[in-house]
Design a protein around this motif. Structure first.
Motif, PDB file in Angstrom:
ATOM      1  N   ARG A 109      39.037  25.773 -17.669  1.00  0.00           N
ATOM      2  CA  ARG A 109      38.478  25.079 -16.773  1.00  0.00           C
ATOM      3  C   ARG A 109      36.928  24.981 -17.029  1.00  0.00           C
ATOM      4  NH1 ARG A 109      39.938  26.359 -10.598  1.00  0.00           N
ATOM      5  NH2 ARG A 109      38.011  28.017 -11.141  1.00  0.00           N
ATOM      6  N   PHE A 110      36.497  26.039 -17.806  1.00  0.00           N
ATOM      7  CA  PHE A 110      35.234  26.566 -17.974  1.00  0.00           C
ATOM      8  C   PHE A 110      34.880  26.411 -19.512  1.00  0.00           C
ATOM      9  CE2 PHE A 110      36.254  28.660 -13.915  1.00  0.00           C
ATOM     10  CZ  PHE A 110      35.036  28.298 -13.215  1.00  0.00           C
ATOM     11  N   LEU A 148      30.271  36.724  -7.552  1.00  0.00           N
ATOM     12  CA  LEU A 148      30.477  35.671  -8.619  1.00  0.00           C
ATOM     13  C   LEU A 148      32.066  35.172  -8.683  1.00  0.00           C
ATOM     14  CD1 LEU A 148      28.455  37.130 -11.646  1.00  0.00           C
ATOM     15  CD2 LEU A 148      28.145  34.959 -10.347  1.00  0.00           C
ATOM     16  N   CYS A 149      32.909  35.987  -8.457  1.00  0.00           N
ATOM     17  CA  CYS A 149      34.271  35.504  -8.511  1.00  0.00           C
ATOM     18  C   CYS A 149      34.649  34.459  -7.392  1.00  0.00           C
ATOM     19  CB  CYS A 149      35.147  36.723  -8.664  1.00  0.00           C
ATOM     20  SG  CYS A 149      35.223  37.735 -10.183  1.00  0.00           S
ATOM     21  N   LYS A 201      32.481  32.662  -5.833  1.00  0.00           N
ATOM     22  CA  LYS A 201      31.643  31.549  -5.988  1.00  0.00           C
ATOM     23  C   LYS A 201      32.259  30.583  -6.842  1.00  0.00           C
ATOM     24  CE  LYS A 201      27.037  30.016  -7.514  1.00  0.00           C
ATOM     25  NZ  LYS A 201      25.737  30.529  -8.185  1.00  0.00           N
ATOM     26  N   HIS A 202      32.742  31.107  -7.961  1.00  0.00           N
ATOM     27  CA  HIS A 202      33.385  30.380  -8.905  1.00  0.00           C
ATOM     28  C   HIS A 202      34.850  30.190  -9.030  1.00  0.00           C
ATOM     29  CE1 HIS A 202      29.404  29.569 -10.888  1.00  0.00           C
ATOM     30  NE2 HIS A 202      29.119  31.173 -10.792  1.00  0.00           N
ATOM     31  N   ILE A 244      27.493  32.144 -16.075  1.00  0.00           N
ATOM     32  CA  ILE A 244      28.153  32.958 -15.194  1.00  0.00           C
ATOM     33  C   ILE A 244      27.811  34.304 -15.405  1.00  0.00           C
ATOM     34  CG2 ILE A 244      30.505  33.851 -14.066  1.00  0.00           C
ATOM     35  CD1 ILE A 244      31.543  30.992 -14.398  1.00  0.00           C
ATOM     36  N   GLU A 256      24.529  35.388 -14.513  1.00  0.00           N
ATOM     37  CA  GLU A 256      24.093  35.348 -13.250  1.00  0.00           C
ATOM     38  C   GLU A 256      24.188  37.012 -12.749  1.00  0.00           C
ATOM     39  OE1 GLU A 256      25.879  32.689 -10.384  1.00  0.00           O
ATOM     40  OE2 GLU A 256      25.831  31.017 -11.828  1.00  0.00           O
ATOM     41  N   GLN A 279      29.353  27.507 -19.829  1.00  0.00           N
ATOM     42  CA  GLN A 279      29.383  27.609 -18.269  1.00  0.00           C
ATOM     43  C   GLN A 279      29.733  29.294 -18.111  1.00  0.00           C
ATOM     44  OE1 GLN A 279      32.306  24.862 -17.564  1.00  0.00           O
ATOM     45  NE2 GLN A 279      30.970  23.736 -16.293  1.00  0.00           N
TER      46      GLN A 279
END
Length: 105
Positions: free
Chosen positions: A5-6, A27-28, A30-31, A14, A17, A10
């Motif tokens: 998907r990424f 992060l997990c 959020k994404h 991540i 970040e 991307q």
């Protein structure tokens, strides 16, 4: 094979970040990825820039024309790891003492 998907860009974003101070769990969430995915990405892409992520595919040499990957049996025979099934018919493997006792004299 399942498509990601990424993209590489991307994923590196991540990870940047995370380097900027966000926690892995934030992060997990959020994404929408698992912790295992995050740590796998960190292992694979950690410290990379976007330009470096695309480079390995460009640097890979193309296979020579006419080259065919050897079968598993041929590869085991060539590497010297031939097992019982890869031995020629009617010939025992060199280290089998049981075979020597059952052979007619």
């Amino acid at each position: 094979m399942k498509r990601s998907r990424f993209s590489d860009e991307q994923i590196i974003g991540i990870l940047k970040e995370h380097q900027a101070g966000m926690t892995a769990s934030e992060l997990c969430r959020k994404h929408g990825i698992s912790d295992a995915t995050f740590y796998t990405w960190r292992k694979k892409y950690g410290g990379m820039e976007v330009s470096e992520a695309a480079a390995p595919a460009q640097l890979r040499p193309a296979a020579a024309p006419g080259w065919v990957r050897p079968s598993a049996g041929a590869a085991a025979f060539i590497s010297g790891r031939a097992g019982w099934n890869e031995c020629p018919p009617n010939e025992p493997p060199p280290t089998s003492s049981r075979w020597a006792r059952t052979m007619p004299r």
